[in-house]
Design an enzyme around this catalytic site. Structure first.
Site, PDB file in Angstrom:
ATOM      1  N   LYS A 181      -7.819  -8.023  14.441  1.00  0.00           N
ATOM      2  CA  LYS A 181      -6.404  -7.881  14.804  1.00  0.00           C
ATOM      3  C   LYS A 181      -5.982  -6.437  14.640  1.00  0.00           C
ATOM      4  O   LYS A 181      -5.892  -5.918  13.526  1.00  0.00           O
ATOM      5  CB  LYS A 181      -5.493  -8.768  13.950  1.00  0.00           C
ATOM      6  CG  LYS A 181      -4.117  -8.874  14.599  1.00  0.00           C
ATOM      7  CD  LYS A 181      -2.981  -9.147  13.649  1.00  0.00           C
ATOM      8  CE  LYS A 181      -2.428  -7.940  12.969  1.00  0.00           C
ATOM      9  NZ  LYS A 181      -1.746  -6.972  13.846  1.00  0.00           N
ATOM     10  N   GLY A 234      -4.817  -1.130   5.099  1.00  0.00           N
ATOM     11  CA  GLY A 234      -3.371  -1.084   5.313  1.00  0.00           C
ATOM     12  C   GLY A 234      -2.638  -0.864   4.003  1.00  0.00           C
ATOM     13  O   GLY A 234      -3.182  -0.270   3.072  1.00  0.00           O
ATOM     14  N   SER A 235      -1.413  -1.377   3.931  1.00  0.00           N
ATOM     15  CA  SER A 235      -0.578  -1.100   2.763  1.00  0.00           C
ATOM     16  C   SER A 235      -0.971  -1.979   1.566  1.00  0.00           C
ATOM     17  O   SER A 235      -1.504  -3.079   1.734  1.00  0.00           O
ATOM     18  CB  SER A 235       0.892  -1.351   3.109  1.00  0.00           C
ATOM     19  OG  SER A 235       1.078  -2.706   3.429  1.00  0.00           O
ATOM     20  N   GLU A 237       0.997  -3.561  -0.428  1.00  0.00           N
ATOM     21  CA  GLU A 237       1.801  -4.794  -0.469  1.00  0.00           C
ATOM     22  C   GLU A 237       1.162  -5.894   0.392  1.00  0.00           C
ATOM     23  O   GLU A 237       0.987  -7.029  -0.071  1.00  0.00           O
ATOM     24  CB  GLU A 237       3.181  -4.429   0.078  1.00  0.00           C
ATOM     25  CG  GLU A 237       4.255  -5.396  -0.240  1.00  0.00           C
ATOM     26  CD  GLU A 237       5.519  -5.049   0.535  1.00  0.00           C
ATOM     27  OE1 GLU A 237       5.556  -4.014   1.230  1.00  0.00           O
ATOM     28  OE2 GLU A 237       6.452  -5.852   0.445  1.00  0.00           O
ATOM     29  N   GLY A 239      -1.929  -5.968   1.439  1.00  0.00           N
ATOM     30  CA  GLY A 239      -3.251  -6.253   0.871  1.00  0.00           C
ATOM     31  C   GLY A 239      -3.171  -7.275  -0.257  1.00  0.00           C
ATOM     32  O   GLY A 239      -3.983  -8.200  -0.340  1.00  0.00           O
ATOM     33  N   CYS A 290      -4.841   7.684   5.081  1.00  0.00           N
ATOM     34  CA  CYS A 290      -4.873   7.064   3.755  1.00  0.00           C
ATOM     35  C   CYS A 290      -5.406   8.036   2.701  1.00  0.00           C
ATOM     36  O   CYS A 290      -4.982   8.016   1.559  1.00  0.00           O
ATOM     37  CB  CYS A 290      -5.682   5.785   3.782  1.00  0.00           C
ATOM     38  SG  CYS A 290      -7.278   5.966   4.566  1.00  0.00           S
ATOM     39  N   GLU A 389       3.083   6.623  -1.772  1.00  0.00           N
ATOM     40  CA  GLU A 389       2.455   7.058  -0.528  1.00  0.00           C
ATOM     41  C   GLU A 389       3.546   7.305   0.526  1.00  0.00           C
ATOM     42  O   GLU A 389       4.274   6.392   0.888  1.00  0.00           O
ATOM     43  CB  GLU A 389       1.485   5.981  -0.033  1.00  0.00           C
ATOM     44  CG  GLU A 389       0.677   6.429   1.153  1.00  0.00           C
ATOM     45  CD  GLU A 389      -0.408   5.434   1.555  1.00  0.00           C
ATOM     46  OE1 GLU A 389      -0.115   4.233   1.638  1.00  0.00           O
ATOM     47  OE2 GLU A 389      -1.546   5.884   1.790  1.00  0.00           O
TER      48      GLU A 389
HETATM   49  P1  NDP Z   1       0.702  -2.893   6.986  1.00  0.00           P
HETATM   50  O1  NDP Z   1      -0.103  -3.051   5.773  1.00  0.00           O
HETATM   51  O2  NDP Z   1       1.889  -3.739   7.190  1.00  0.00           O
HETATM   52  O3  NDP Z   1      -0.208  -3.107   8.301  1.00  0.00           O
HETATM   53  C1  NDP Z   1      -1.611  -3.093   8.327  1.00  0.00           C
HETATM   54  C2  NDP Z   1      -2.126  -4.266   9.169  1.00  0.00           C
HETATM   55  O4  NDP Z   1      -1.800  -5.491   8.527  1.00  0.00           O
HETATM   56  C3  NDP Z   1      -1.499  -4.354  10.547  1.00  0.00           C
HETATM   57  O5  NDP Z   1      -2.434  -4.825  11.496  1.00  0.00           O
HETATM   58  C4  NDP Z   1      -0.406  -5.379  10.333  1.00  0.00           C
HETATM   59  O6  NDP Z   1       0.023  -5.996  11.527  1.00  0.00           O
HETATM   60  C5  NDP Z   1      -1.104  -6.355   9.417  1.00  0.00           C
HETATM   61  N1  NDP Z   1      -0.220  -7.242   8.688  1.00  0.00           N
HETATM   62  C6  NDP Z   1       1.069  -7.049   8.310  1.00  0.00           C
HETATM   63  N2  NDP Z   1       1.547  -8.131   7.645  1.00  0.00           N
HETATM   64  C7  NDP Z   1       0.539  -9.035   7.606  1.00  0.00           C
HETATM   65  C8  NDP Z   1       0.400 -10.345   7.060  1.00  0.00           C
HETATM   66  N3  NDP Z   1       1.404 -10.960   6.429  1.00  0.00           N
HETATM   67  N4  NDP Z   1      -0.772 -10.996   7.192  1.00  0.00           N
HETATM   68  C9  NDP Z   1      -1.807 -10.397   7.811  1.00  0.00           C
HETATM   69  N5  NDP Z   1      -1.732  -9.165   8.365  1.00  0.00           N
HETATM   70  C10 NDP Z   1      -0.586  -8.486   8.252  1.00  0.00           C
HETATM   71  O7  NDP Z   1       1.109  -1.390   7.100  1.00  0.00           O
HETATM   72  P2  NDP Z   1       2.363  -0.812   7.918  1.00  0.00           P
HETATM   73  O8  NDP Z   1       1.937  -0.639   9.283  1.00  0.00           O
HETATM   74  O9  NDP Z   1       3.583  -1.655   7.736  1.00  0.00           O
HETATM   75  O10 NDP Z   1       2.623   0.551   7.187  1.00  0.00           O
HETATM   76  C11 NDP Z   1       3.432   0.570   6.001  1.00  0.00           C
HETATM   77  C12 NDP Z   1       2.905   1.594   5.019  1.00  0.00           C
HETATM   78  O11 NDP Z   1       1.598   1.192   4.623  1.00  0.00           O
HETATM   79  C13 NDP Z   1       2.715   2.998   5.581  1.00  0.00           C
HETATM   80  O12 NDP Z   1       3.886   3.737   5.553  1.00  0.00           O
HETATM   81  C14 NDP Z   1       1.671   3.522   4.632  1.00  0.00           C
HETATM   82  O13 NDP Z   1       2.256   3.966   3.451  1.00  0.00           O
HETATM   83  C15 NDP Z   1       0.800   2.322   4.363  1.00  0.00           C
HETATM   84  N6  NDP Z   1      -0.383   2.278   5.252  1.00  0.00           N
HETATM   85  C16 NDP Z   1      -1.596   2.589   4.737  1.00  0.00           C
HETATM   86  C17 NDP Z   1      -2.690   2.628   5.575  1.00  0.00           C
HETATM   87  C18 NDP Z   1      -4.041   2.958   5.073  1.00  0.00           C
HETATM   88  O14 NDP Z   1      -4.861   3.465   5.841  1.00  0.00           O
HETATM   89  N7  NDP Z   1      -4.356   2.655   3.865  1.00  0.00           N
HETATM   90  C19 NDP Z   1      -2.597   2.373   7.008  1.00  0.00           C
HETATM   91  C20 NDP Z   1      -1.283   1.999   7.437  1.00  0.00           C
HETATM   92  C21 NDP Z   1      -0.228   1.974   6.570  1.00  0.00           C
HETATM   93  P3  NDP Z   1       1.317  -5.399  12.309  1.00  0.00           P
HETATM   94  O15 NDP Z   1       1.006  -4.020  12.696  1.00  0.00           O
HETATM   95  O16 NDP Z   1       1.453  -6.273  13.461  1.00  0.00           O
HETATM   96  O17 NDP Z   1       2.438  -5.505  11.311  1.00  0.00           O
END
Ligand code: NDP
Length: 486
Positions: A181, A234-235, A237, A239, A290, A389
């Site tokens: 996804k 990803g984030s 929260e 995770g 990240c 972050e």
């Molecule tokens: P998220 O953690 O929300 O998104 C990462 C992925 O998880 C996306 O594909 C998202 O889908 C998906 N996702 C979101 N909610 C759920 C859920 N309940 N169940 C399963 N999958 C889910 O990151 P954000 O895009 O909201 O970014 C927010 C903050 O996170 C950034 O400002 C940054 O600080 C941090 N971040 C860190 C990253 C890293 O590389 N470590 C990468 C991106 C963000 P969808 O896009 O459709 O919401």
């Protein structure tokens, strides 16, 4: 930015080797953050589509994929790497339109990394083996190294196609199948690479893509009992939420959750090199990285001079049209992300930091989520801008006094993803590298990656590793076989 007008075909789900609409018929529009114009529509997966994709992945796992010889799996992955290179211009343009990053980065850095992932991991397909063991002379005991099964991969928007390489290449090399996804903001390159995978001879159902919302498609993937392992970037929260939810079906989970990485400059460093490393460490990828070196720790004797030079360099980095090959600072991924980053700059100033460069929104041609390369100096490690972050082009500079102070400040955050050390003293370099609580330490360099080097975090940055031989442990499991010869 007239190139945005060149049509991009609508994105569809890739399930069982076919490009299909969502069962509900729902679509969403993906937008170019640099121009605020729509790029195209994309089919929006729901739970029913995720279920279809997982079933297709299961059928492929037990069918054509399992029957393929490892050498043929290897050849298909190598060919996919070649096809990524052959479609470099097309993929790079899609990535830049979707994400806002400079075409220089998409075309000359990201493409190369994606192709290298498929080429590197293709070699592992033929080299994953078990052991024979010595337990009893009358028995034959051995282990088999087997794929974990169906992998669910959920990836972020900052490196959409690199993440495809990081997750898909090792999962497939180890004999798994995958349902991926992509982030809702940046679905286009994952869809295109899945199409290329079919062209490369990877059987239908092995690599499926379900673009859509995290809380719907992502959630369905996390809850699905047919998924054996989740690989998430990803984030923190999301995770944490994902890990709690995955516990219900006892999935294997690996999490890469971002960081607040210290980049430490000692007074004895090659200061010109450190200056370049500090700048690239935060402004590459618009700071939406990240591993960004977002906390720059500078030793007191050189602090003022270093900050002055840094501010000078940052001011020269003007945001510009990401499709311009000369651009080195593109648009942030969305207006919402820009608002979030700008609010951190305001917080930093309120907390007492000094703004020595940037700090403003700077639309290009009157549009886009662009902001200036920003440096905040006089930062105390306790401030929010030093602890949280920010995920944008904002650098917090923190002075320090000697090795112990540097290590204490570097480690005093919830994260532990990456770190940098700049010094000419080898003993100091190795000592500090050992003491830093981080998954990666770069010495006299920053932000380098290779498919052969594991990447991942400690503490709040998650656990498990992407890349390298280490990640193959995450994508395989060991079976013990006991045979009585007596
Ligand atoms: P998220 O953690 O929300 O998104 C990462 C992925 O998880 C996306 O594909 C998202 O889908 C998906 N996702 C979101 N909610 C759920 C859920 N309940 N169940 C399963 N999958 C889910 O990151 P954000 O895009 O909201 O970014 C927010 C903050 O996170 C950034 O400002 C940054 O600080 C941090 N971040 C860190 C990253 C890293 O590389 N470590 C990468 C991106 C963000 P969808 O896009 O459709 O919401």
């Amino acid at each position: 930015m007239s190139e945005t007008l060149a049509p991009v075909k609508p994105g569809r789900l890739i399930i069982n080797g076919e490009a299909v609409e969502a069962a509900s018929g729902a679509t969403f529009t993906t937008v170019n953050p640099a121009t605020e114009e729509p790029i195209t529509t994309v089919a929006e997966a729901g739970a029913e589509d995720v279920d279809r994709a997982v079933r297709a992945a299961r059928a492929a796992l037990e069918g054509p994929w399992a029957k393929l010889k490892p050498i043929d799996r290897s050849r298909a992955l190598w060919k996919l790497g070649d096809l990524v290179l052959a479609h470099a211009d097309e993929l790079a343009r899609l990535e830049t339109l979707d994400n806002g990053k400079p075409i220089f980065e998409s075309r000359f850095v990201d493409i190369d990394m994606v192709a290298r992932c498929f080429h590197y991991f293709s070699g592992w397909a033929t080299k994953l083996t078990g052991d024979t063991t010595s337990v009893n002379p009358g028995w034959f005991t051995y282990t088999l190294r087997e794929p974990v099964g169906v992998v669910g991969a959920i990836i972020p928007w900052n490196f959409p196609m690199i993440m495809v390489g990081w997750k898909v290449a090792p999962a497939l090399a180890a004999g798994n199948t995958i349902v991926l996804k992509p982030a809702e903001l940046t679905p286009l390159t994952a869809i295109r690479i899945a199409e290329l995978a079919l062209e490369a001879g990877i059987p239908p159902g092995v690599f499926n893509v379900v673009p859509g919302k995290g809380r719907i498609a992502g959630e369905a993937l996390v809850r699905h009992p047919g998924v054996d392992k989740l690989s998430f970037t990803g984030s923190t929260e999301v995770g944490q939420h994902l890990m709690r939810t995955a516990a219900e079906t006892l999935k294997k989970v690996t999490l890469e959750l971002g960081g607040k990485s210290p980049n430490i400059v000692f007074a004895d460093a090659d200061l010109d090199a450190a200056l370049r490393g500090a700048t690239a460490g935060i402004f590459y990828g618009k700071g939406e990285v990240c591993a960004a070196g977002s906390r720059l720790l500078v030793e007191k004797p050189i602090h003022d001079e270093f900050v002055a030079k840094l501010a000078e360099r940052a001011k020269k980095m003007q945001p510009s049209d990401p499709l311009d090959p000369k651009s080195r600072l593109g648009s942030l991924v969305s207006k919402a992300q820009l608002d979030k980053v700008m609010s951190y700059v305001e917080t930093g100033v309120k907390e007492g930091a000094q703004l020595v460069a940037g700090g403003q929104r700077q639309p290009v041609n009157g549009k886009g989520a662009f902001m200036q390369a920003t440096v905040l100096a006089g930062v105390d490690n306790r401030m929010r801008i030093a602890q949280e972050e920010i995920f944008g082009p904002v650098l917090s500079v923190i002075p320090f006094d000697g090795v112990d102070d540097a290590v204490a400040k570097a480690n005093d955050v919830m994260y532990g993803l990456a770190s940098g050390v700049w010094t000419r003293d080898l003993k100091k370099a190795h000592t500090v590298a050992k003491r830093l609580a981080a998954g990666t330490v770069w010495v006299n360099m920053y932000n380098f990656y290779d498919p052969g080097m594991p990447f991942g975090g400690v503490k709040g940055s998650g656990f498990g590793r992407d890349l390298g031989e280490a990640c193959l442990q995450e994508y395989t499991q060991v079976k013990s076989v006991w045979l009585n010869l007596e």
